[in-house]
Design an enzyme around this catalytic site. Structure first.
Site, PDB file in Angstrom:
ATOM      1  N   TRP A  10      40.467  46.134  36.815  1.00  0.00           N
ATOM      2  CA  TRP A  10      40.234  44.985  37.691  1.00  0.00           C
ATOM      3  C   TRP A  10      39.212  44.035  37.085  1.00  0.00           C
ATOM      4  O   TRP A  10      39.279  42.826  37.240  1.00  0.00           O
ATOM      5  CB  TRP A  10      39.761  45.478  39.063  1.00  0.00           C
ATOM      6  N   HIS A  11      38.244  44.617  36.367  1.00  0.00           N
ATOM      7  CA  HIS A  11      37.177  43.792  35.789  1.00  0.00           C
ATOM      8  C   HIS A  11      37.669  42.908  34.667  1.00  0.00           C
ATOM      9  O   HIS A  11      37.048  41.896  34.361  1.00  0.00           O
ATOM     10  CB  HIS A  11      36.033  44.676  35.289  1.00  0.00           C
ATOM     11  N   GLY A  12      38.727  43.313  34.010  1.00  0.00           N
ATOM     12  CA  GLY A  12      39.233  42.457  32.934  1.00  0.00           C
ATOM     13  C   GLY A  12      40.511  43.014  32.360  1.00  0.00           C
ATOM     14  O   GLY A  12      40.741  44.228  32.371  1.00  0.00           O
ATOM     15  N   PHE A  20      36.919  36.994  36.255  1.00  0.00           N
ATOM     16  CA  PHE A  20      37.727  37.790  37.165  1.00  0.00           C
ATOM     17  C   PHE A  20      38.423  36.874  38.171  1.00  0.00           C
ATOM     18  O   PHE A  20      38.975  37.307  39.095  1.00  0.00           O
ATOM     19  CB  PHE A  20      36.870  38.832  37.871  1.00  0.00           C
TER      20      PHE A  20
END
Lengths: 472, 450
Positions: free
Chosen positions: A323-325, A472
């Site tokens: 989710w962070h990258g 994000f």
């Protein structure tokens, strides 16, 4: 547009507050929505119409879901809503990553790469898509009734204080505030103090540390000595905390200035005594989201086997990392955290309990190591950097060469750990959770103005300073 | 009820505080003193929907607001002052804070240690051309002098900050001197002369807070240059005598130019400097030759403060970095005419600008004299309208600008920060800036020539 910019602080915010409070109470949500659309359109003009359309569609899908009495139809509409939100996220955020890997595999088997137009990442998509999912889920679970007015729903998704980088506000936590909040002057002031505090954390601490950290992390790791490497990664660890928590403070502060109470997002994460505790203190709203909407549906801790439990934990953190990258280093980041969470479940928590407060140091070390993969995208570069960290080739460091940076490092370290003391805890309570008397208000107002002026001066001197989490 | 009144008061004050800069920007009720130094300013961009969609408008507009919001100048001075007073740091990458409050421009220090050495072959080639130009000019009865102005890092090496010290290697300055002597170019080495005189002069020849030789130092240098020229040419010229000095800590701007670049709220401690009182001595039958100077900024303290105009020389034409401006403005900008009118052609460069010395002038003059022609007189050359166009072309300007940025660490860093700010790559930003400057310059020239 970012909060820590001249255009926001001296133009957007004052004009917004003026317009908001001059608007009759019943129409204030429209003013807030208009400014939020402008705020978003400033940074992502090509995406805003697309976003508005998806919000409208989502609103009516959930409305249809709420009207349905049959569980199958409710699940069907929920599925459409989640698919829209996740679909947007998957497409805009992960399609490039997916195609890169497909082409990598194709190259491996000597096939020509597929031609692909690079997709731009709309800012804030990870946050508002999650926020949208909470709305869908909370309505589905009948935790709260859906909003009647599509503009209010738009507002819930697009409210500028928290749209770009959180906190992720669950629908049930804010639903009543959208239609029934009360703006109070004292809350306005508390919000102003909180905003100034967050701005100072970002501009006066994080941005100063970032200048030197960026230089270190742009250097050649193969020839880097251990001292420099450790300064770089510990500096980054502080930078990330003050940057992100500062942003959250600003978002919470602006919310309070207009009558909203957003949930807290950070609780002194670096004093955590375990990785498990760390994730109860760091980006709290994200952890809550993942727990409620992923971990629990997978069975949570109530699964039949320990193996399944550990898998759930690790899987949630793999996805958290992703989710962070959209790149493999974030997957490694998530897996690294997941690994330690599983270890803690197995035996490590008992070890931490036995060694007492020293566990804070070990936990901090684990967090710092994880930051290597968070910051350095290329795997071989991350390994090279780890090599520099553990080469034990320590060179002397001249703090006099960069006193501003080292001063802010000490300030960062101090405020990261000061709640280990009782005085620190009292100070924190005072600044974050107290109702003030008149004298205290005057003192805090003066302090906030001083911080604001210093930040504006610094922004003008240092220049534009984007948030880390904007990717994000 | 009392607490509500206080809350309302503080809220109103907050609102006023936030709105005040915008109010100042629009109505300008308060007079704010300007910042010092030259920067490229962002004009108010015209709004176009396409620019908005492409996110081109937003960064330019933000930059414009950042450069124009009310009380911006005070904000910058506050930031600079805090950084300087609390941390002893300069917020301007073009100013290095040395020991004991001495200020330097960093490239003086780099050139002092030989970090920007351009190579012996390059310098030898340049000096050979200088010699050729000198001989060509002499054939037309004109003299040429090469002056190496003093460098502050050479004069005050003890005040160079530790973090910028290193081993000294062969420098452009030493290489130029070696080659100038080898090829017999008329040279005045003010740098060594200043260093030698440092312990014997009553007042410093370099100010603590300025980058150039002090006005007093420049007067001494000018005096020596004139004397050298008189002995070289045999001309009987008027004289200038220094009749006295005024010592003061109220320094002229030129003696505190780097300090001004710091844009601090509180002035720095300064040493007292001397401002000479001069006596102009007229001689019967004195000759007043014409002077043509191609120089970096070190000639300014002579141009502005030494009586070269009218008293010593009839006409003085100063071509700043050869093509960045001609002073006085009324003098012509045609190289052939200037050469034909001038009796003395003087090149001047500080030790720090020797890495780029010439700025196109040496090549221009060399090619002027060495086109394939047979013993053509200067007058005949002029009659044939040789187009030795000293002025750079649009493309040459862009190429030179880009090269200057790439070869300077501080300029590269500035450009990278600017590119990052605006969402461009380094090369894209460099190209945009080069074209922007070139468009302004060449369009301006076109407008002026109408």
């Amino acid at each position: 547009m970012v909060f820590s910019s001249i255009i926001f602080i001296l133009y957007f915010l004052p004009l917004f507050l003026l317009a908001y409070y001059l608007t009759p109470k019943k129409a204030r949500n429209y003013t807030l929505l208009a400014f939020s659309v402008l705020f978003y359109a400033w940074g992502a003009p090509w995406f805003v119409l697309f976003l508005l359309s998806s919000i409208i569609i989502n609103f009516y899908v959930i409305r249809a879901m709420d009207s349905s009495r049959q569980v199958l139809w409710r699940k069907f509409f929920l599925g459409i809503s989640v698919a829209i939100n996740l679909g947007l996220l998957l497409y805009f955020k992960y399609a490039n990553f997916f195609m890169e890997n497909v082409n990598y595999v194709r190259g491996w088997v000597h096939l020509d790469p597929l031609v692909w137009n690079y997709i731009l990442l709309p800012i804030g998509i990870s946050f508002f898509s999650f926020q949208s999912i909470t709305y869908s889920m909370d309505v589905f679970r009948k935790i709260h009734k859906p909003l009647r007015n599509p503009f209010n729903y738009m507002l819930y998704i697009m409210m500028f204080p928290q749209m770009i980088a959180g906190p992720i506000v669950r629908y049930k936590d804010i639903a009543d505030q959208i239609t029934g909040r009360k703006e109070r002057w004292e809350e306005f002031l508390n919000g102003f103090y909180r905003f100034c505090l967050g701005l100072a954390k970002k501009v006066l601490i994080a941005d100063v540390i970032a200048v030197e950290v960026d230089k270190i992390l742009a250097s050649n790791y193969a020839t880097m000595d251990s001292s420099t490497a450790w300064i770089g990664i510990v500096g980054y660890t502080f930078q990330l905390y003050f940057d992100f928590s500062g942003y959250s403070d600003m978002a919470i502060g602006i919310g309070r200035m207009i009558g909203f109470k957003f949930p807290e997002n950070f609780d002194n994460p670096y004093v955590a005594r375990s990785v498990s505790e760390f994730w109860r203190r760091w980006h709290i709203t994200f952890s809550v989201f993942m727990r409620n909407y992923l971990y629990y549906p997978l069975g949570g801790s109530r699964v039949k086997t320990k193996r399944r439990l550990y898998f759930n934990l690790w899987f949630v953190f793999l996805l958290s990392g992703l989710w962070h990258g959209a790149s493999w280093n974030f997957v490694i980041y998530g897996a690294f955290h997941g690994f330690f969470l599983v270890l803690e479940r197995l035996f490590l928590l008992k070890v931490w309990e036995k060694i007492g407060k020293i566990s804070i140091l070990f936990t901090f070390l684990i967090i710092v190591m994880a930051r290597v993969f968070f910051r350095i995208e290329e795997y071989d570069q991350a390994v090279s950097f780890l090599g520099a960290l553990y080469s034990f080739d320590f060179q002397s460091v001249s703090m006099a060469a960069n006193p501003h940076f080292y001063t802010m490092m000490f300030v960062g370290a101090f405020f990261s750990f000061f709640t280990l003391s009782k005085i620190g805890l009292k100070l924190q309570d005072f600044f974050y959770f107290t109702t003030y008397n008149n004298k205290q208000h005057v003192g805090l107002w003066i302090m906030s103005v001083v911080l604001l002026v210093l930040c504006v001066a610094s922004l003008t001197g240092l220049g534009f300073s984007p948030f880390i989490y904007f990717r994000f | 009820m009392k607490s509500n009144k206080l809350h309302i008061t503080l809220v109103v004050l907050t609102a006023l505080l936030l709105i005040l800069p915008l109010f100042q920007q629009i109505f300008k009720p308060f007079k704010i003193s300007e910042l010092h130094g030259v920067t490229k300013e962002q004009e108010l961009p015209k709004f176009a929907a396409a620019d908005w969609i492409d996110s081109e408008f937003q960064p330019r507009f933000h930059q414009y607001l950042l450069e124009n919001y009310g009380f911006r100048e005070d904000a910058i001075r506050l930031y600079n002052q805090v950084r300087f007073s609390v941390f002893g740091l300069s917020s301007n990458i073009n100013v290095t804070i040395g020991k004991n409050g001495f200020l330097f421009e960093p490239w003086f220090i780099h050139s002092y240690y030989g970090r920007n050495f351009r190579g012996n072959d390059d310098i030898e080639e340049k000096v050979k051309k200088l010699k050729s130009i000198q001989d060509s000019l002499k054939a037309y009865g004109k003299d040429m002098i090469m002056v190496i102005a003093a460098g502050k890092a050479s004069y005050y090496p003890e005040h160079i900050p530790d973090k910028m010290r290193s081993e000294k290697s062969y420098t452009n300055y030493q290489c130029f001197l070696d080659n100038l002597e080898k090829y017999g170019v008329n040279t005045i080495d003010c740098n060594q002369w200043f260093v030698d005189a440092k312990d014997t002069t009553k007042v410093p020849l370099f100010p603590k807070t300025g980058t150039h030789w002090s006005i007093y130092g420049a007067q001494l240098a000018a005096d020596s240059i004139v004397k050298y020229y008189k002995s070289l040419s045999g001309k009987e010229m008027n004289e200038v005598k220094f009749s006295g000095f005024t010592k003061t800590d109220q320094l002229k701007y030129d003696d505190r130019d780097i300090e001004m670049l710091l844009n601090l709220s509180i002035p720095l401690d300064r040493d007292s400097l001397a401002y000479p009182e001069k006596e102009k001595i007229k001689k019967d039958g004195a000759e007043k030759p014409n002077l043509f100077v191609i120089s970096d900024s070190f000639f300014w303290n002579i141009f502005n403060f030494y009586p070269i105009h009218k008293h010593l020389f009839n006409e003085v034409s100063y071509w700043y970095y050869f093509s960045r401006g001609v002073y006085p403005a009324k003098t012509e900008t045609d190289l052939q005419t200037r050469l034909s009118k001038s009796d003395l052609i003087m090149f001047m460069s500080a030790t720090s600008t020797l890495d780029k010395f010439g700025w196109g002038s040496v090549d221009s003059l060399y090619s002027f004299f060495h086109k394939e022609e047979h013993n053509v007189s200067l007058e005949e050359k002029l009659k044939e309208h040789h187009e030795v166009h000293y002025e750079e072309t649009y493309e040459e300007f862009i190429a030179r600008f880009k090269e200057q940025v790439r070869s300077s660490e501080s300029k590269t860093q500035q450009m990278m920060e600017k590119a990052k700010k605006r969402g461009y790559t380094f090369e894209e930003m460099l190209d945009k800036d080069a074209h922007w400057l070139a468009d302004r310059r060449y369009k301006k020239d076109k407008d002026q020539s109408r």
